[in-house]
Design a protein around this motif. Structure first.
Motif, PDB file in Angstrom:
ATOM      1  N   LYS A  47       0.826  -1.219   0.000  1.00  0.00           N
ATOM      2  CA  LYS A  47       0.000   0.000   0.000  1.00  0.00           C
ATOM      3  C   LYS A  47       0.859   1.268   0.000  1.00  0.00           C
ATOM      4  O   LYS A  47       0.477   2.275  -0.588  1.00  0.00           O
ATOM      5  N   ASP A  48       2.010   1.214   0.645  1.00  0.00           N
ATOM      6  CA  ASP A  48       2.902   2.381   0.667  1.00  0.00           C
ATOM      7  C   ASP A  48       3.357   2.738  -0.741  1.00  0.00           C
ATOM      8  O   ASP A  48       3.446   3.916  -1.108  1.00  0.00           O
ATOM      9  N   ILE A  49       3.637   1.710  -1.537  1.00  0.00           N
ATOM     10  CA  ILE A  49       4.046   1.955  -2.928  1.00  0.00           C
ATOM     11  C   ILE A  49       2.876   2.501  -3.730  1.00  0.00           C
ATOM     12  O   ILE A  49       3.025   3.454  -4.506  1.00  0.00           O
ATOM     13  N   ILE A  50       1.705   1.915  -3.535  1.00  0.00           N
ATOM     14  CA  ILE A  50       0.519   2.381  -4.265  1.00  0.00           C
ATOM     15  C   ILE A  50       0.243   3.850  -3.966  1.00  0.00           C
ATOM     16  O   ILE A  50      -0.062   4.639  -4.869  1.00  0.00           O
ATOM     17  N   TYR A  51       0.388   4.243  -2.694  1.00  0.00           N
ATOM     18  CA  TYR A  51       0.102   5.628  -2.294  1.00  0.00           C
ATOM     19  C   TYR A  51       1.008   6.634  -2.998  1.00  0.00           C
ATOM     20  O   TYR A  51       0.626   7.794  -3.180  1.00  0.00           O
ATOM     21  N   LYS A  52       2.206   6.204  -3.408  1.00  0.00           N
ATOM     22  CA  LYS A  52       3.109   7.100  -4.143  1.00  0.00           C
ATOM     23  C   LYS A  52       2.460   7.593  -5.439  1.00  0.00           C
ATOM     24  O   LYS A  52       2.763   8.678  -5.933  1.00  0.00           O
ATOM     25  N   TYR A  53       1.568   6.765  -6.005  1.00  0.00           N
ATOM     26  CA  TYR A  53       0.961   7.075  -7.302  1.00  0.00           C
ATOM     27  C   TYR A  53      -0.549   7.303  -7.194  1.00  0.00           C
ATOM     28  O   TYR A  53      -1.244   7.342  -8.215  1.00  0.00           O
ATOM     29  N   LYS A  54      -1.048   7.457  -5.965  1.00  0.00           N
ATOM     30  CA  LYS A  54      -2.496   7.507  -5.740  1.00  0.00           C
ATOM     31  C   LYS A  54      -3.185   8.612  -6.545  1.00  0.00           C
ATOM     32  O   LYS A  54      -4.295   8.437  -7.038  1.00  0.00           O
ATOM     33  N   SER A  55      -2.505   9.747  -6.711  1.00  0.00           N
ATOM     34  CA  SER A  55      -3.112  10.866  -7.441  1.00  0.00           C
ATOM     35  C   SER A  55      -3.338  10.542  -8.915  1.00  0.00           C
ATOM     36  O   SER A  55      -4.111  11.216  -9.592  1.00  0.00           O
ATOM     37  N   ARG A  56      -2.666   9.506  -9.422  1.00  0.00           N
ATOM     38  CA  ARG A  56      -2.795   9.133 -10.836  1.00  0.00           C
ATOM     39  C   ARG A  56      -3.762   7.971 -11.034  1.00  0.00           C
ATOM     40  O   ARG A  56      -3.937   7.493 -12.162  1.00  0.00           O
ATOM     41  N   LEU A  57      -4.379   7.528  -9.944  1.00  0.00           N
ATOM     42  CA  LEU A  57      -5.343   6.432 -10.026  1.00  0.00           C
ATOM     43  C   LEU A  57      -6.762   6.980 -10.090  1.00  0.00           C
ATOM     44  O   LEU A  57      -7.094   7.935  -9.388  1.00  0.00           O
TER      45      LEU A  57
END
Length: 249
Positions: A47-57
């Motif tokens: 989830k920490d990695i996913i949050y790095k790109y959350k604004s692009r999801l």
């Protein structure tokens, strides 16, 4: 107008591979992509990695699920694109230009499909899948084995029904067959469109997966034809391994 593609990635505790998969989607040159990520409440740093790109999801859900196909159904229910593509954690869209090239192949097809390159855990290429994509694909093309992987098929969302949760390992085959039965135009892109990490759930539960596939093929093709087809599958498999052994000697 360029069709909108919903790319759906599901993941659970795969901190090693998730960023690679996400970047293969986020780095596409094609502009009209909706990226949906479904996480099964990972606890390993995924989830920490996913949050790095959350604004692009476009959508991100992290919660427990009832298995891989339940998670895929969640993603499907959130999709708003003209087409859907499942690119699960560990796999990749083949190259940054792949999505653009797929839609350039033909206009407004019901299904687009292509070839898959396999990779091992160290992300070393193992070459093309043993089952090459057929030149012409329809719902009966699975008679002699898994001819197209779900990472390599773009399905019009109107044809994409929910996955059947009765199947735990091979519901993607049932899903593709159902979509293909309802498709009127299916286009072969004649190109590699996906990179596939070998060793997924269906490989780890190989016997259970094979039994499930047999049930699915029997449902669509009938028991006797399916038994006959499996004789051909066994012959082709034996010939493949004999050829493969010779080339490695």
């Amino acid at each position: 107008m360029q069709p909108k593609l919903s790319v759906i990635t599901i993941v659970y505790n795969n901190v090693k591979d998730i960023e690679r998969t996400m970047l293969s989607v986020l780095n596409q040159t094609y502009p009209n992509i909706e990226y949906i990520l479904i996480d099964g409440a990972s606890g390993d740093g995924t989830k920490d990695i996913i949050y790095k790109y959350k604004s692009r999801l476009a959508q991100f859900i992290s919660e427990p699920d009832k298995g891989i196909y339940d998670a895929m159904n969640k993603g499907l229910s959130l999709a708003t694109g003209d087409y859907v593509l499942f690119m699960n954690s560990g796999d990749e869209i083949y190259a940054p230009v792949t999505v653009a090239e797929v839609f350039d192949t033909a206009a407004a097809a019901d299904i687009y499909y292509g070839e898959t390159e396999m990779f091992n855990e160290q992300w070393e290429s193992l070459g093309q899948r043993r089952h090459h994509s057929p030149e012409n694909f329809d719902w009966q093309s699975f008679k002699y084995g898994m001819s197209i992987s779900h990472q390599a098929i773009y399905v019009k969302r109107s044809l994409a029904e929910p996955f059947n949760l009765e199947y735990k390992y091979s519901s993607d085959i049932d899903w593709i067959i159902r979509a293909a039965k309802n498709a009127s135009s299916i286009v072969n892109t004649h190109s590699y469109v996906a990179k596939y990490l070998v060793g997924g759930v269906s490989k780890k539960k190989h016997l259970a997966s094979l039994k499930e596939r047999f049930r699915i093929f029997t449902k669509y093709y009938g028991l006797v034809p399916n038994l006959i087809n499996h004789i051909f599958i066994a012959i082709n498999l034996a010939q493949y391994y004999i050829r493969h052994r010779r080339t490695n000697d």
